[in-house]
Motif scaffolding. Structure first.
Motif, PDB file in Angstrom:
ATOM      1  N   ILE A 161       0.761   6.756  -3.616  1.00  0.00           N
ATOM      2  CA  ILE A 161       0.201   7.921  -3.239  1.00  0.00           C
ATOM      3  C   ILE A 161      -1.395   6.339  -4.100  1.00  0.00           C
ATOM      4  O   ILE A 161      -2.411   6.625  -4.229  1.00  0.00           O
ATOM      5  CB  ILE A 161      -0.188   9.242  -4.192  1.00  0.00           C
ATOM      6  CG1 ILE A 161       0.880   9.384  -3.125  1.00  0.00           C
ATOM      7  CG2 ILE A 161      -1.633   9.518  -4.236  1.00  0.00           C
ATOM      8  CD1 ILE A 161       1.341  11.066  -3.179  1.00  0.00           C
ATOM      9  N   ARG A 162      -0.338   6.274  -5.097  1.00  0.00           N
ATOM     10  CA  ARG A 162      -1.299   5.355  -6.234  1.00  0.00           C
ATOM     11  C   ARG A 162      -2.191   4.392  -6.116  1.00  0.00           C
ATOM     12  O   ARG A 162      -2.910   3.668  -6.387  1.00  0.00           O
ATOM     13  CB  ARG A 162      -0.320   5.259  -7.860  1.00  0.00           C
ATOM     14  CG  ARG A 162      -0.738   3.909  -8.383  1.00  0.00           C
ATOM     15  CD  ARG A 162      -2.158   4.936  -9.714  1.00  0.00           C
ATOM     16  NE  ARG A 162      -2.764   4.426 -10.681  1.00  0.00           N
ATOM     17  CZ  ARG A 162      -3.562   4.714 -11.338  1.00  0.00           C
ATOM     18  NH1 ARG A 162      -4.688   5.704 -10.307  1.00  0.00           N
ATOM     19  NH2 ARG A 162      -4.269   3.515 -11.883  1.00  0.00           N
ATOM     20  N   THR A 163      -0.784   3.580  -4.589  1.00  0.00           N
ATOM     21  CA  THR A 163      -1.902   1.792  -4.619  1.00  0.00           C
ATOM     22  C   THR A 163      -2.827   2.623  -3.593  1.00  0.00           C
ATOM     23  O   THR A 163      -4.122   2.014  -3.894  1.00  0.00           O
ATOM     24  CB  THR A 163      -0.708   1.276  -3.701  1.00  0.00           C
ATOM     25  OG1 THR A 163       0.353   1.559  -4.283  1.00  0.00           O
ATOM     26  CG2 THR A 163      -1.150   0.368  -2.723  1.00  0.00           C
ATOM     27  N   PHE A 164      -2.401   3.636  -3.007  1.00  0.00           N
ATOM     28  CA  PHE A 164      -3.910   4.428  -2.067  1.00  0.00           C
ATOM     29  C   PHE A 164      -4.963   4.480  -3.111  1.00  0.00           C
ATOM     30  O   PHE A 164      -6.253   4.270  -2.160  1.00  0.00           O
ATOM     31  CB  PHE A 164      -3.219   5.538  -0.384  1.00  0.00           C
ATOM     32  CG  PHE A 164      -4.552   6.017   0.125  1.00  0.00           C
ATOM     33  CD1 PHE A 164      -5.610   4.790   0.742  1.00  0.00           C
ATOM     34  CD2 PHE A 164      -4.468   7.172   0.783  1.00  0.00           C
ATOM     35  CE1 PHE A 164      -5.620   5.549   1.712  1.00  0.00           C
ATOM     36  CE2 PHE A 164      -5.728   7.461   1.476  1.00  0.00           C
ATOM     37  CZ  PHE A 164      -6.233   6.486   1.947  1.00  0.00           C
ATOM     38  N   GLU A 165      -4.805   5.439  -4.117  1.00  0.00           N
ATOM     39  CA  GLU A 165      -5.377   5.738  -4.354  1.00  0.00           C
ATOM     40  C   GLU A 165      -6.490   4.804  -5.702  1.00  0.00           C
ATOM     41  O   GLU A 165      -7.455   4.458  -5.501  1.00  0.00           O
ATOM     42  CB  GLU A 165      -5.683   6.534  -5.591  1.00  0.00           C
ATOM     43  CG  GLU A 165      -6.406   6.750  -6.770  1.00  0.00           C
ATOM     44  CD  GLU A 165      -5.260   8.249  -8.005  1.00  0.00           C
ATOM     45  OE1 GLU A 165      -6.020   9.195  -8.721  1.00  0.00           O
ATOM     46  OE2 GLU A 165      -4.176   7.348  -8.429  1.00  0.00           O
ATOM     47  N   ARG A 166      -5.884   3.318  -5.817  1.00  0.00           N
ATOM     48  CA  ARG A 166      -6.589   2.361  -6.652  1.00  0.00           C
ATOM     49  C   ARG A 166      -7.351   1.508  -5.516  1.00  0.00           C
ATOM     50  O   ARG A 166      -8.778   1.696  -5.681  1.00  0.00           O
ATOM     51  CB  ARG A 166      -5.288   1.468  -7.128  1.00  0.00           C
ATOM     52  CG  ARG A 166      -4.844   2.291  -8.038  1.00  0.00           C
ATOM     53  CD  ARG A 166      -4.386   0.890  -8.987  1.00  0.00           C
ATOM     54  NE  ARG A 166      -4.957  -0.297 -10.191  1.00  0.00           N
ATOM     55  CZ  ARG A 166      -4.703  -0.741 -10.297  1.00  0.00           C
ATOM     56  NH1 ARG A 166      -2.988  -1.124 -11.302  1.00  0.00           N
ATOM     57  NH2 ARG A 166      -5.316  -1.622 -10.601  1.00  0.00           N
ATOM     58  N   PHE A 167      -7.117   1.873  -4.084  1.00  0.00           N
ATOM     59  CA  PHE A 167      -7.520   0.966  -3.320  1.00  0.00           C
ATOM     60  C   PHE A 167      -8.935   1.412  -2.869  1.00  0.00           C
ATOM     61  O   PHE A 167      -9.916   1.253  -2.944  1.00  0.00           O
ATOM     62  CB  PHE A 167      -7.087   0.215  -1.461  1.00  0.00           C
ATOM     63  CG  PHE A 167      -7.119  -0.198  -1.309  1.00  0.00           C
ATOM     64  CD1 PHE A 167      -8.684  -1.294  -1.467  1.00  0.00           C
ATOM     65  CD2 PHE A 167      -6.877  -0.935  -0.067  1.00  0.00           C
ATOM     66  CE1 PHE A 167      -9.003  -2.185  -0.335  1.00  0.00           C
ATOM     67  CE2 PHE A 167      -6.410  -1.719   0.707  1.00  0.00           C
ATOM     68  CZ  PHE A 167      -8.192  -2.204   0.777  1.00  0.00           C
ATOM     69  N   THR A 168      -8.817   2.695  -2.444  1.00  0.00           N
ATOM     70  CA  THR A 168      -9.571   4.185  -2.019  1.00  0.00           C
ATOM     71  C   THR A 168     -11.516   4.282  -2.881  1.00  0.00           C
ATOM     72  O   THR A 168     -11.926   4.150  -2.899  1.00  0.00           O
ATOM     73  CB  THR A 168      -9.371   5.390  -2.364  1.00  0.00           C
ATOM     74  OG1 THR A 168      -8.690   5.223  -0.519  1.00  0.00           O
ATOM     75  CG2 THR A 168     -10.277   6.210  -1.188  1.00  0.00           C
ATOM     76  N   GLN A 169     -10.384   4.055  -4.341  1.00  0.00           N
ATOM     77  CA  GLN A 169     -11.551   4.102  -5.523  1.00  0.00           C
ATOM     78  C   GLN A 169     -12.041   3.098  -6.125  1.00  0.00           C
ATOM     79  O   GLN A 169     -12.908   2.898  -7.050  1.00  0.00           O
ATOM     80  CB  GLN A 169     -10.657   5.168  -6.445  1.00  0.00           C
ATOM     81  CG  GLN A 169     -10.555   6.514  -6.325  1.00  0.00           C
ATOM     82  CD  GLN A 169      -9.898   7.626  -7.068  1.00  0.00           C
ATOM     83  OE1 GLN A 169     -10.059   7.037  -8.212  1.00  0.00           O
ATOM     84  NE2 GLN A 169     -10.383   8.648  -6.718  1.00  0.00           N
ATOM     85  N   ALA A 170     -11.854   1.728  -5.305  1.00  0.00           N
ATOM     86  CA  ALA A 170     -12.428   0.897  -5.288  1.00  0.00           C
ATOM     87  C   ALA A 170     -13.599   0.753  -5.936  1.00  0.00           C
ATOM     88  O   ALA A 170     -14.504   1.459  -4.752  1.00  0.00           O
ATOM     89  CB  ALA A 170     -11.930  -0.815  -5.001  1.00  0.00           C
ATOM     90  N   ALA A 171     -13.988   0.467  -6.188  1.00  0.00           N
ATOM     91  CA  ALA A 171     -15.678   0.408  -6.146  1.00  0.00           C
ATOM     92  C   ALA A 171     -16.079   0.060  -5.560  1.00  0.00           C
ATOM     93  O   ALA A 171     -17.201   0.372  -4.552  1.00  0.00           O
ATOM     94  CB  ALA A 171     -16.584  -0.430  -7.596  1.00  0.00           C
ATOM     95  N   SER A 172     -15.894  -1.635  -4.410  1.00  0.00           N
ATOM     96  CA  SER A 172     -16.129  -1.743  -3.290  1.00  0.00           C
ATOM     97  C   SER A 172     -15.876  -1.105  -2.478  1.00  0.00           C
ATOM     98  O   SER A 172     -16.991  -0.428  -1.136  1.00  0.00           O
ATOM     99  CB  SER A 172     -15.292  -3.939  -2.812  1.00  0.00           C
ATOM    100  OG  SER A 172     -14.480  -2.973  -3.768  1.00  0.00           O
TER     101      SER A 172
END
Length: 255
Positions: free
Chosen positions: A9-20
């Motif tokens: 979940i944390r990995t998906f969250e960091r990818f999803t919430q990346a500014a890009s």
């Protein structure tokens, strides 16, 4: 795998919430970042297919963002970006339908199935609209099969919801409203004379048959007959109608 749920979940969250990724708000931007779109869509597909359902249920807000971004990206002119986005949408819908059929009589509040139904109910109109737009333009023919599959899966989910306590939120009438809104929201020059009156009922008839095929493919009889994506009569009719739409409207959208 469940013990690593928080890490996933944390990995998906960091990818999803990346500014890009959060900046993928239009097809134009998607065309500028094709590698990013493909990487994110492929990662999201892997996440949905691989994670336990309780992990997916805990990722509801992230899944909704990814669903929304994919719906936007499927209208990109870049073929790879669009196909990756549509593939993720298809993956999400397939996993959702499989879970629905497994728990049709026990859809508990807070379960992945219920979260997915609520997500589709909120985002379905935008999805259908963008799928229709994805079938317009210079690269539309390359998207016919995947777009038809997404619509077939969505139709099957709506049919399935008709038999559940969630039918007030998502049902066949929902799909009918979304398709009507998508068609009547197109610029006038994108449609042939009188087409706005005939396209919706024609597509709904085809979608009804395709939904039956898809649901049959999940039964023991369906597996035997291999009535999967676009394989049954209803699926083939749907794909033909969508192919004809994309082919005949390619020239109109370039005028």
């Amino acid at each position: 795998m469940e013990e690593y749920g928080h890490l996933f979940i944390r990995t998906f969250e960091r990818f999803t919430q990346a500014a890009s990724v959060m900046g993928l708000n239009s097809s134009y931007i998607c065309d500028q970042e094709p590698d990013l779109v493909e990487a994110y869509a492929n990662f999201a597909s892997m996440f949905v297919r691989s994670c336990p359902k309780q992990v997916l249920a805990a990722s509801g807000s992230l899944l909704e963002i990814s669903f929304q971004k994919a719906a936007i990206c499927c209208t990109a002119m870049h073929r790879g970006s669009a196909l990756a986005a549509i593939s993720y949408l298809s993956c999400f819908l397939e996993v959702t339908l499989d879970v629905m059929l497994e728990s049709i009589n026990s859809m508990l509040e807070g379960s992945y199935c219920c979260i997915a139904i609520q997500l589709i109910a909120r985002r379905g109109e935008g999805l259908v609209s963008n799928i229709v737009y994805a079938l317009l333009g210079v690269s539309a023919m390359s998207r016919v099969h995947k777009c038809a599959t997404v619509l077939q899966q969505l139709a099957a989910i709506c049919r399935c919801c008709d038999r559940t306590i969630w039918n007030a939120m998502l049902c066949w009438n929902s799909l009918q409203r979304w398709l009507h809104s998508a068609v009547h929201g197109l610029p006038v020059e994108y449609l042939k004379p009188g087409e706005d009156d005939t396209l919706v009922p024609d597509w709904l008839d085809a979608l009804a048959g395709a939904a039956v095929d898809y649901l049959d493919s999940k039964s023991s009889k369906g597996v035997k007959n291999n009535y999967g994506h676009m394989q049954g009569k209803g699926g083939r009719v749907l794909k033909r109608i969508i192919r004809e739409f994309a082919d005949s409207h390619c020239a109109l959208t370039q005028i």
